[in-house]
Design an enzyme around this catalytic site. Structure first.
Site, short mmCIF file in Angstrom:
data_model
loop_
_atom_site.label_atom_id
_atom_site.label_comp_id
_atom_site.label_asym_id
_atom_site.label_seq_id
_atom_site.Cartn_x
_atom_site.Cartn_y
_atom_site.Cartn_z
N HIS A 25 -3.33 2.34 6.30
CA HIS A 25 -2.93 2.60 4.91
C HIS A 25 -1.64 3.41 4.90
O HIS A 25 -1.39 4.21 5.81
CB HIS A 25 -4.05 3.36 4.18
CG HIS A 25 -3.81 3.41 2.70
ND1 HIS A 25 -2.96 4.33 2.13
CD2 HIS A 25 -4.27 2.64 1.70
CE1 HIS A 25 -2.93 4.12 0.81
NE2 HIS A 25 -3.71 3.11 0.53
N GLU A 50 1.23 -3.30 0.10
CA GLU A 50 1.34 -2.26 -0.94
C GLU A 50 2.71 -1.57 -0.82
O GLU A 50 2.90 -0.78 0.10
CB GLU A 50 0.27 -1.19 -0.76
CG GLU A 50 -1.15 -1.69 -0.82
CD GLU A 50 -2.14 -0.55 -1.01
OE1 GLU A 50 -2.92 -0.61 -1.96
OE2 GLU A 50 -2.11 0.41 -0.23
O1 G3P Z 1 -5.18 1.81 -1.43
C1 G3P Z 1 -4.82 1.60 -2.75
C2 G3P Z 1 -3.55 2.24 -3.09
O2 G3P Z 1 -2.77 2.77 -2.13
C3 G3P Z 1 -2.93 1.92 -4.37
O3 G3P Z 1 -3.09 3.08 -5.10
O4 G3P Z 1 -3.35 4.39 -7.09
O5 G3P Z 1 -1.49 2.75 -6.93
O6 G3P Z 1 -3.82 1.95 -7.18
P1 G3P Z 1 -2.93 3.03 -6.67
#
Ligand code: G3P
Length: 222
Positions: free
Chosen positions: A93, A141
């Site tokens: 992550h 992400e």
């Molecule tokens: O692991 C999920 C993450 O990093 C995204 O976070 O708070 O933007 O949904 P968020």
């Protein structure tokens, strides 16, 4: 598991710890049951066992170390999270980054214990590299959008498309999740429309006043 996968990462949020974690797990179970959606949760290690035991939802560890059981103080093994009831694990992550060698070692540990592996990535190149390792899922992400409430689906759909393309080219057996700022059914619908197999999110559910309502919104357009 069939259908799109939604994983709610509870991170180390106070709102996702202890009783609050079990409240979110209960909401995930309830919304999964009523909608037929697949909703997993990734709690802190301290809450993982109780959630896996008491709530019928797929539970993911937030990280595992690529070591075998033994003299590794402060590490967490795939065997330990498996024994505590984990179904899968996140690896790499953005808030728990690893080297390529460590990612491979964690993936090997996950495989050894039958844990579903979700390798998180931060751009198209790392997504392609992660896909080459052959986990069940990669989760792209963009770090700059994490926790902002600005959805990757709307702010950077191109990175999702390019990541999906890269994974199909490198290893079509690998499924793709995306995350960062996802908080509505519309975000999920766009992500799926761009070729992903689901989403990984955190604050949109963990920090919601009513996590069940937030989850209902997420699955509303499936
Ligand atoms: O692991 C999920 C993450 O990093 C995204 O976070 O708070 O933007 O949904 P968020």
């Amino acid at each position: 598991m069939t259908g799109p996968l939604i994983i709610v990462n509870l991170k180390a949020y106070a709102e996702g710890t202890g009783e609050q974690a079990t409240r979110i797990a209960a909401a995930a179970r309830e919304v999964a049951e009523e909608s037929g959606a697949v909703i997993g949760v990734a709690p802190a290690y301290t809450d993982l066992g109780i959630i896996a035991r008491d709530y019928d939802v797929p539970v993911y560890a937030q990280h595992i170390d690529g070591v075998t059981p033994g003299a590794h103080t402060g590490h967490v093994t795939a065997e330990q999270v498996r024994a505590a009831g984990a179904f899968g694990t996140l690896i790499n992550h953005s808030e728990r980054r690893l080297t390529l060698a460590e990612i491979e070692a964690s993936l090997t540990a996950a495989r050894r214990c039958g844990l579903q592996a979700v390798i998180c990535t931060n751009n198209v190149a790392t997504t392609a590299a992660a896909a080459a390792l052959g986990p069940e899922y990669v989760a792209i992400e963009p770090p700059e959008l994490i926790g902002t409430g600005v959805s990757v689906s709307k702010a950077d759909p191109g990175i999702i498309e390019r990541s999906v393309e890269a994974v199909r080219r490198v290893n079509p057996a690998v499924k793709v999740l995306t995350g960062a700022g996802i908080s509505t059914g519309e975000c999920v619908k766009i992500a799926l429309g761009l070729g992903t197999d689901g989403v990984l999110l955190a604050s949109g559910v963990v920090k919601a006043q009513d996590p069940a309502a937030a989850l209902r919104d997420l699955v509303s357009l499936l």
